[in-house]
Design a protein around this motif. Sequence first.
Motif, PDB file in Angstrom:
ATOM      1  N   PRO A  62      -1.559   9.716   3.785  1.00  0.00           N
ATOM      2  CA  PRO A  62      -1.317  10.621   2.653  1.00  0.00           C
ATOM      3  C   PRO A  62      -0.399  11.791   3.002  1.00  0.00           C
ATOM      4  N   ALA A  63      -0.605  12.377   4.180  1.00  0.00           N
ATOM      5  CA  ALA A  63       0.230  13.507   4.586  1.00  0.00           C
ATOM      6  C   ALA A  63       1.672  13.066   4.797  1.00  0.00           C
ATOM      7  N   ALA A  64       1.865  11.914   5.415  1.00  0.00           N
ATOM      8  CA  ALA A  64       3.219  11.409   5.639  1.00  0.00           C
ATOM      9  C   ALA A  64       3.927  11.146   4.320  1.00  0.00           C
ATOM     10  N   MET A  65       3.224  10.550   3.375  1.00  0.00           N
ATOM     11  CA  MET A  65       3.821  10.240   2.085  1.00  0.00           C
ATOM     12  C   MET A  65       4.125  11.508   1.289  1.00  0.00           C
ATOM     13  N   ARG A  66       3.227  12.496   1.364  1.00  0.00           N
ATOM     14  CA  ARG A  66       3.497  13.763   0.673  1.00  0.00           C
ATOM     15  C   ARG A  66       4.734  14.436   1.260  1.00  0.00           C
ATOM     16  N   GLY A  67       4.887  14.362   2.577  1.00  0.00           N
ATOM     17  CA  GLY A  67       6.073  14.932   3.206  1.00  0.00           C
ATOM     18  C   GLY A  67       7.346  14.273   2.707  1.00  0.00           C
ATOM     19  N   LEU A  68       7.331  12.958   2.582  1.00  0.00           N
ATOM     20  CA  LEU A  68       8.502  12.257   2.060  1.00  0.00           C
ATOM     21  C   LEU A  68       8.744  12.603   0.597  1.00  0.00           C
TER      22      LEU A  68
ATOM     23  N   VAL B 230       0.835  -1.199   0.000  1.00  0.00           N
ATOM     24  CA  VAL B 230       0.000   0.000   0.000  1.00  0.00           C
ATOM     25  C   VAL B 230       0.871   1.252   0.000  1.00  0.00           C
ATOM     26  N   VAL B 231       1.910   1.263   0.829  1.00  0.00           N
ATOM     27  CA  VAL B 231       2.824   2.408   0.880  1.00  0.00           C
ATOM     28  C   VAL B 231       3.507   2.601  -0.472  1.00  0.00           C
ATOM     29  N   GLU B 232       3.926   1.515  -1.102  1.00  0.00           N
ATOM     30  CA  GLU B 232       4.607   1.595  -2.396  1.00  0.00           C
ATOM     31  C   GLU B 232       3.680   2.153  -3.477  1.00  0.00           C
ATOM     32  N   MET B 233       2.432   1.683  -3.507  1.00  0.00           N
ATOM     33  CA  MET B 233       1.498   2.170  -4.515  1.00  0.00           C
ATOM     34  C   MET B 233       1.168   3.640  -4.307  1.00  0.00           C
ATOM     35  N   LEU B 234       0.980   4.030  -3.047  1.00  0.00           N
ATOM     36  CA  LEU B 234       0.682   5.434  -2.781  1.00  0.00           C
ATOM     37  C   LEU B 234       1.884   6.308  -3.136  1.00  0.00           C
ATOM     38  N   TRP B 235       3.077   5.838  -2.837  1.00  0.00           N
ATOM     39  CA  TRP B 235       4.294   6.568  -3.181  1.00  0.00           C
ATOM     40  C   TRP B 235       4.372   6.810  -4.686  1.00  0.00           C
ATOM     41  N   ASN B 236       4.138   5.776  -5.454  1.00  0.00           N
ATOM     42  CA  ASN B 236       4.197   5.899  -6.910  1.00  0.00           C
ATOM     43  C   ASN B 236       3.083   6.795  -7.445  1.00  0.00           C
ATOM     44  N   ASN B 237       1.884   6.681  -6.890  1.00  0.00           N
ATOM     45  CA  ASN B 237       0.754   7.481  -7.347  1.00  0.00           C
ATOM     46  C   ASN B 237       0.968   8.966  -7.095  1.00  0.00           C
TER      47      ASN B 237
ATOM     48  N   ASP C 232      17.773   9.815   3.892  1.00  0.00           N
ATOM     49  CA  ASP C 232      17.645   8.523   3.206  1.00  0.00           C
ATOM     50  C   ASP C 232      16.157   8.216   3.076  1.00  0.00           C
ATOM     51  N   ILE C 233      15.579   8.529   1.910  1.00  0.00           N
ATOM     52  CA  ILE C 233      14.149   8.367   1.701  1.00  0.00           C
ATOM     53  C   ILE C 233      13.736   6.909   1.801  1.00  0.00           C
ATOM     54  N   ASP C 234      14.556   6.012   1.279  1.00  0.00           N
ATOM     55  CA  ASP C 234      14.213   4.584   1.340  1.00  0.00           C
ATOM     56  C   ASP C 234      14.147   4.117   2.786  1.00  0.00           C
ATOM     57  N   ALA C 235      15.094   4.564   3.597  1.00  0.00           N
ATOM     58  CA  ALA C 235      15.086   4.200   5.014  1.00  0.00           C
ATOM     59  C   ALA C 235      13.860   4.787   5.706  1.00  0.00           C
ATOM     60  N   ALA C 236      13.502   6.020   5.331  1.00  0.00           N
ATOM     61  CA  ALA C 236      12.324   6.652   5.926  1.00  0.00           C
ATOM     62  C   ALA C 236      11.049   5.880   5.576  1.00  0.00           C
TER      63      ALA C 236
ATOM     64  N   VAL D 269       8.086  15.483  -0.808  1.00  0.00           N
ATOM     65  CA  VAL D 269       8.687  16.819  -0.819  1.00  0.00           C
ATOM     66  C   VAL D 269      10.175  16.711  -0.511  1.00  0.00           C
ATOM     67  N   GLU D 270      10.534  15.917   0.488  1.00  0.00           N
ATOM     68  CA  GLU D 270      11.947  15.736   0.827  1.00  0.00           C
ATOM     69  C   GLU D 270      12.703  15.089  -0.327  1.00  0.00           C
ATOM     70  N   HIS D 271      12.065  14.142  -0.989  1.00  0.00           N
ATOM     71  CA  HIS D 271      12.698  13.442  -2.107  1.00  0.00           C
ATOM     72  C   HIS D 271      13.021  14.394  -3.257  1.00  0.00           C
TER      73      HIS D 271
END
Length: 216
Positions: free
Chosen positions: A179-185, A105-112, A196-200, A187-189
């Motif tokens: 969603p907010a956590a993923m958007r924050g990552l 789920v995290v991976e799909m949301l990240w890509n989307n 380290d985004i992958d570690a996060a 932005v950092e990316h």
Amino acid sequence: MEDSTTTGDSTAISAKGTRLNRRGLQTRRHLLRVALHCLAEGGPESVSANLVARQAGVTWGTVQHQFGDVDGLWAAVLEYVAVEGGPMLADMPDQTDLAERVDAVVEMLWNNLDLPVSRALHQLRMALPQERSELETAFPRTAKAIAAWERNWADTVEHAFADLDVDRVRLARVRAMLPAAMRGLRVEHAMSTYLDIDAARIGLRDAITAYLSSDS
């Protein structure tokens, strides 16, 4: 003015309540696609109905005929994305292990979130009033469309974890936070950063898994 609808080409009507002919439907789709492109490619200044009209090569009167006003345009954009396929989880993960399901789920949301349509919706949301009461007063149809998106997201997450034994209250909290956590990552990316985004992302996945699997 009456609301226009984007539930399907065969039922689409203008803001005045008249059924759109083939040319009208083509104009409508063109305007919506141009609006998404403007939003996705620009900054806050891109959230302009006049800019959309100029980029689409039409008059403001054409926009009014199709959508009524700027509220109708943004509501139609949101509805159009929902119908055409927005940044939701199109393919439900089927992993039986909770950690693997959360990771999927995290991976799909990240890509989307990196899709142009997601960037467009982010720009639009940032430009709209942040206070809910102000949004509902100034942009009632847009607010209604945003509420529909949030219900869709809730249904998506419930569906994604429907066959796993997780606490539904905790799942609702994860749904609100994710969603907010993923958007924050994201932005950092996009920035020059030593994070380290992958570690996060792994840390986020592990924290969600631990929270959903905990009995305390």
